[in-house]
Design a protein around this motif. Sequence first.
Motif, mmCIF file in Angstrom:
data_model
loop_
_atom_site.group_PDB
_atom_site.id
_atom_site.type_symbol
_atom_site.label_atom_id
_atom_site.label_comp_id
_atom_site.label_asym_id
_atom_site.label_seq_id
_atom_site.Cartn_x
_atom_site.Cartn_y
_atom_site.Cartn_z
ATOM 1 N N LYS A 1 1.075 -1.292 -0.046
ATOM 2 C CA LYS A 1 0.398 0.270 -0.275
ATOM 3 C C LYS A 1 1.014 1.255 -0.247
ATOM 4 N N HIS A 2 1.927 0.976 0.978
ATOM 5 C CA HIS A 2 2.823 2.078 1.370
ATOM 6 C C HIS A 2 3.265 2.405 -0.150
ATOM 7 N N CYS A 3 3.588 1.679 -1.238
ATOM 8 C CA CYS A 3 4.316 1.612 -2.593
ATOM 9 C C CYS A 3 4.081 1.898 -3.730
ATOM 10 N N VAL A 4 2.773 1.754 -3.396
ATOM 11 C CA VAL A 4 1.617 2.570 -4.265
ATOM 12 C C VAL A 4 0.942 3.563 -4.348
ATOM 13 N N SER A 5 1.675 4.566 -2.789
ATOM 14 C CA SER A 5 1.073 5.192 -2.807
ATOM 15 C C SER A 5 1.294 6.775 -3.325
ATOM 16 N N ASP A 6 0.530 7.692 -3.755
ATOM 17 C CA ASP A 6 1.184 9.130 -4.466
ATOM 18 C C ASP A 6 2.472 9.239 -4.355
ATOM 19 N N ASP A 7 2.635 9.400 -3.047
ATOM 20 C CA ASP A 7 4.041 10.093 -2.013
ATOM 21 C C ASP A 7 5.221 9.038 -2.419
ATOM 22 N N PHE A 8 5.255 8.160 -2.825
ATOM 23 C CA PHE A 8 6.009 6.545 -2.502
ATOM 24 C C PHE A 8 5.787 6.484 -3.839
ATOM 25 N N LYS A 9 5.004 5.925 -4.733
ATOM 26 C CA LYS A 9 4.804 4.837 -5.636
ATOM 27 C C LYS A 9 5.702 5.379 -6.696
ATOM 28 N N ASP A 10 6.811 6.370 -7.043
ATOM 29 C CA ASP A 10 8.135 6.368 -8.149
ATOM 30 C C ASP A 10 8.740 7.126 -7.438
ATOM 31 N N THR A 11 9.665 6.834 -5.901
ATOM 32 C CA THR A 11 10.533 6.524 -5.697
ATOM 33 C C THR A 11 10.995 5.523 -6.114
ATOM 34 N N GLU A 12 13.074 5.232 -6.624
ATOM 35 C CA GLU A 12 13.571 3.542 -6.812
ATOM 36 C C GLU A 12 12.840 2.513 -5.381
ATOM 37 N N LEU A 13 13.027 3.449 -3.894
ATOM 38 C CA LEU A 13 12.984 2.526 -3.451
ATOM 39 C C LEU A 13 11.367 1.425 -3.314
ATOM 40 N N LEU B 1 11.124 -2.408 -4.131
ATOM 41 C CA LEU B 1 10.610 -3.850 -3.784
ATOM 42 C C LEU B 1 9.411 -4.459 -3.598
ATOM 43 N N GLN B 2 8.943 -3.656 -4.963
ATOM 44 C CA GLN B 2 7.944 -3.999 -5.525
ATOM 45 C C GLN B 2 8.521 -4.728 -6.538
ATOM 46 N N LYS B 3 9.776 -5.208 -7.286
ATOM 47 C CA LYS B 3 10.663 -6.289 -7.636
ATOM 48 C C LYS B 3 10.598 -7.238 -7.001
ATOM 49 N N ILE B 4 10.849 -6.652 -5.642
ATOM 50 C CA ILE B 4 11.166 -8.220 -4.951
ATOM 51 C C ILE B 4 9.865 -9.125 -4.765
ATOM 52 N N MET B 5 9.018 -7.878 -4.285
ATOM 53 C CA MET B 5 7.566 -8.479 -3.920
ATOM 54 C C MET B 5 7.071 -9.115 -5.100
#
Length: 255
Positions: free
Chosen positions: A231-243, A247-251
């Motif tokens: 949920k945090h990974c796809v949030s507007d404030d976080f989704k475009d970051t490298e981290l 994380l999504q690649k790992i998940m």
Amino acid sequence: VESKHLPAAMSVIVNEPVVGMMNETYFKSRSELLSWVNSLLHLNVQKVEELATGAIHCQILDAMYPRKVKMSKVNFGARYDHEFTLNFKVLQDAFTKLGVKKIVPIQRLIKAKYQDNLEFLQWMHHFFHCNYSGQEYNAEERRSKCKGVQKMKKTLKENNSAAVNKPKRNSGGKHAKPISARYSSKASGDSKRSNSEAKALKAKLDQCEKNMKILLKERDFYFNKIVEMEKHCVSDDFKDTELSKTLQKIMYEQE
């Protein structure tokens, strides 16, 4: 069902159809839905519970929106809950990218309960017919891109073979009597030994069930952690970051 007989798309991309539980969508019968799935995807699905792997739902969406689903990540040979979860993650990811707001109830579906899987299939059937554009679809060719296809074919072949090789009947039309029925003295001794073995097996089974409950509790605990992370990974404030991308690649990585 031929592609040309299916309704044209209402729009290229739509959100979840507004469907109440009293809508005719949820009155589609099991046999009607399975016939539709088998015709569309050239399969031989016999039970609604078989869709709990998530693979078939991914291919239904692929038929609607060609090449919008990462079929190379779909595992048709999935046998375990965590493999089912990965397939449904592929489906949810495709929904998100298409702008579909439907939340896939993964934890309910992977338990392979009839009612949960029937209702989701009814929704998919309705969603398909609201959006399918009528284009031709080579189901077998697209399925060849997936993992576990050969394993699926082998399992299907074994199931068909088991169905054909049913117990033979004698000339009187009844099943032959078991040996124990004809040798009662031997049966008595075997019965005592069987009771002892049954008790030992039951004790092992009880222990396995206890261990399974512990494992399922731990699995759900860590899965919920991953869901929160997602949920945090796809949030507007976080989704475009490298981290977030890392994380999504790992998940979503399957191997």
